[in-house]
Design a protein around this motif. Structure first.
Motif, PDB file in Angstrom:
ATOM      1  N   LYS A   1       0.879  -1.363  -0.024  1.00  0.00           N
ATOM      2  CA  LYS A   1      -0.558  -0.341   0.030  1.00  0.00           C
ATOM      3  C   LYS A   1       0.750   1.239   0.036  1.00  0.00           C
ATOM      4  O   LYS A   1       0.826   2.115  -0.889  1.00  0.00           O
ATOM      5  CB  LYS A   1      -0.785  -0.005   1.239  1.00  0.00           C
TER       6      LYS A   1
ATOM      7  N   ARG B   1       3.534   1.738  -1.174  1.00  0.00           N
ATOM      8  CA  ARG B   1       4.405   1.587  -1.801  1.00  0.00           C
ATOM      9  C   ARG B   1       3.826   1.841  -3.466  1.00  0.00           C
ATOM     10  O   ARG B   1       3.916   2.836  -4.518  1.00  0.00           O
ATOM     11  CB  ARG B   1       5.532   0.026  -2.821  1.00  0.00           C
ATOM     12  N   LEU B   2       2.193   1.737  -3.369  1.00  0.00           N
ATOM     13  CA  LEU B   2       1.373   1.896  -4.627  1.00  0.00           C
ATOM     14  C   LEU B   2       1.070   3.571  -3.921  1.00  0.00           C
ATOM     15  O   LEU B   2       1.390   3.867  -5.280  1.00  0.00           O
ATOM     16  CB  LEU B   2       0.581   1.446  -4.823  1.00  0.00           C
ATOM     17  N   LEU B   3       1.181   4.167  -3.070  1.00  0.00           N
ATOM     18  CA  LEU B   3       0.955   5.722  -3.217  1.00  0.00           C
ATOM     19  C   LEU B   3       1.775   5.754  -3.655  1.00  0.00           C
ATOM     20  O   LEU B   3       1.700   7.402  -4.294  1.00  0.00           O
ATOM     21  CB  LEU B   3       0.265   5.744  -1.894  1.00  0.00           C
TER      22      LEU B   3
ATOM     23  N   VAL C   1       4.067   4.665  -5.461  1.00  0.00           N
ATOM     24  CA  VAL C   1       4.069   5.154  -7.433  1.00  0.00           C
ATOM     25  C   VAL C   1       3.372   5.745  -7.789  1.00  0.00           C
ATOM     26  O   VAL C   1       2.665   6.533  -9.082  1.00  0.00           O
ATOM     27  CB  VAL C   1       4.679   4.253  -7.403  1.00  0.00           C
ATOM     28  N   LEU C   2       1.781   5.653  -7.415  1.00  0.00           N
ATOM     29  CA  LEU C   2       1.213   6.439  -7.883  1.00  0.00           C
ATOM     30  C   LEU C   2       1.140   7.639  -8.441  1.00  0.00           C
ATOM     31  O   LEU C   2       0.930   8.883  -9.248  1.00  0.00           O
ATOM     32  CB  LEU C   2      -0.616   6.214  -7.831  1.00  0.00           C
TER      33      LEU C   2
ATOM     34  N   ARG D   1      -0.429  10.841  -1.861  1.00  0.00           N
ATOM     35  CA  ARG D   1      -1.425  10.639  -2.132  1.00  0.00           C
ATOM     36  C   ARG D   1      -2.589  11.628  -1.281  1.00  0.00           C
ATOM     37  O   ARG D   1      -2.556   9.974  -0.352  1.00  0.00           O
ATOM     38  CB  ARG D   1      -1.533   9.687  -3.195  1.00  0.00           C
TER      39      ARG D   1
END
Lengths: 268, 103
Positions: free
Chosen positions: B21, B23-25, B27-28, B69
């Motif tokens: 989670k 990492r995604l926040l 990278v997005l 984000r």
């Protein structure tokens, strides 16, 4: 007038074709007139997932290039008389079709169907753009994995920019056991990250593999938990209020046998 | 469950879903904002120049700029440390370096 719904994802292999086949089948079982269009030119697969690969005579590109009429290319489903498949061409590439072609095709089919479901190719290039060009609604499929969620976010941005209205999210192949162990992103986390409205959550289910092996949609199989989840999504598309399936851990074998015992003890 | 989790090193922060989670926040928001590492460095230098006009002792290499984000919008967050000069006197590392110098 048909509702034109495109199923897309960004990343490949997350279940677009399975989703399209199962949603179409579920909608047709509720009595809707359904057309499925395989927009993955050159890598068609909706035909084999539907078990209709032996009946293809004409395809989407034949229709667009005028060699066949829409009616000639549509293949009637084996079991549901109100469901048809428009197969993709297998020996052509995505440049054989453009966005205007897809819009014209959908317009021509509009009056004969209640739902036109379009199976988009993976990626964000022309094949994807053609597949969403004629859509009124877009469903984005993702698995709870980092690469899939990242690609889904790219697609969310592109769909929002195309002014199709907000896309809705299907989270596929959830493994409740891993979620409860904290080793897989939960539904809530994926929804929070992508910030779009979910329309369905589908657990991982081995029945999907055997259904695909046989060319039958899992929604026909009452034992299939994924089939039930796809049926729920179809009902939501029809406007029904259906509660979301509980994705907390499914009981394991031991717990199913002795679950009552454990629970009683826990209370005592 | 809490103590069992700790026993098996299964701390909430260590769990791979939590890592995914976070990492995604990150990278997005980088995917969307398209700020390259070069641009980020340049941004820090220019930020420090602007801030230096108003407050002293800004070091561009100490500025931490991050993209976050949020729910409805993304955020660019800058943390700009202002060095206290003259040194407030007698913290541990200052003394250590003083000893080293005197040898």
């Amino acid at each position: 007038m048909a509702r034109v719904i495109t199923v897309t994802s960004g990343k490949g292999g997350v279940g677009k074709t399975t989703t399209t086949a199962n949603l179409g089948t579920a909608l047709a079982r509720y009595g809707a007139r359904v057309a499925l269009i395989d927009a993955d030119i050159g890598l068609r697969n909706l035909d084999v997932v539907m078990g209709l690969e032996n009946r293809i005579v004409y395809d989407l590109v034949d229709v667009i290039e005028g060699r066949a009429r829409v009616r000639q290319a549509l293949i009637k489903d084996k079991r549901l008389p109100e469901m048809y498949l428009m197969p993709a061409a297998q020996t052509r590439d995505k440049d054989a079709v453009n966005a205007e072609d897809m819009i014209a095709l959908a317009n021509e089919m509009h009056t004969d169907f209640d739902y036109i479901l379009i199976d988009s190719p993976a990626g964000i290039e022309s094949g994807f753009r053609n597949a969403i060009a004629c859509a009124n609604e877009v469903l984005i499929v993702t698995t709870p994995e980092v690469p899939s969620v990242r690609d889904a976010d790219r697609v969310v941005g592109l769909v929002e920019a195309s002014e199709k209205g907000p896309p809705r999210l299907i989270i596929n192949r959830i493994k409740p056991r891993l979620v409860s162990r904290g080793e897989m992103l939960s539904v809530d986390e994926v929804v929070e990250i992508l910030a779009i409205e979910p329309i369905g959550v589908v657990p991982e289910d081995e029945v999907i593999l055997s259904s695909t092996n046989r060319g039958e949609a899992a929604v026909f199989n009452a034992q299939s938990i994924a089939g039930r989840a796809f049926d729920d999504i179809a009902r939501r598309l029809r406007g029904e209020e259906v509660p979301f399936m509980d994705m907390s851990e499914q009981p394991g074998v031991l717990e199913r046998w002795f679950g009552g015992l454990f629970r009683r003890r826990a209370k005592a | 469950m809490g103590f069992l989790d700790n026993l098996f090193g299964n701390n909430k922060r260590d769990r791979s879903a939590q890592v995914a989670k976070e990492r995604l926040l990150t990278v997005l928001v980088h995917d969307r904002v398209k700020l390259t590492p070069d641009m980020l460095e340049q941004l820090k230098i220019e930020l420090s120049e602007v801030i230096a006009r108003y407050v002293p002792n800004v070091n561009p290499s100490e500025i931490d700029v991050s993209l976050l984000r949020g729910d409805s919008s993304d955020h660019l967050k800058a943390d700009v440390p202002l060095r206290r000069t003259p040194p407030t006197g007698g913290n541990e590392s200052d003394r250590a370096s003083a000893r080293f110098d005197s040898r």
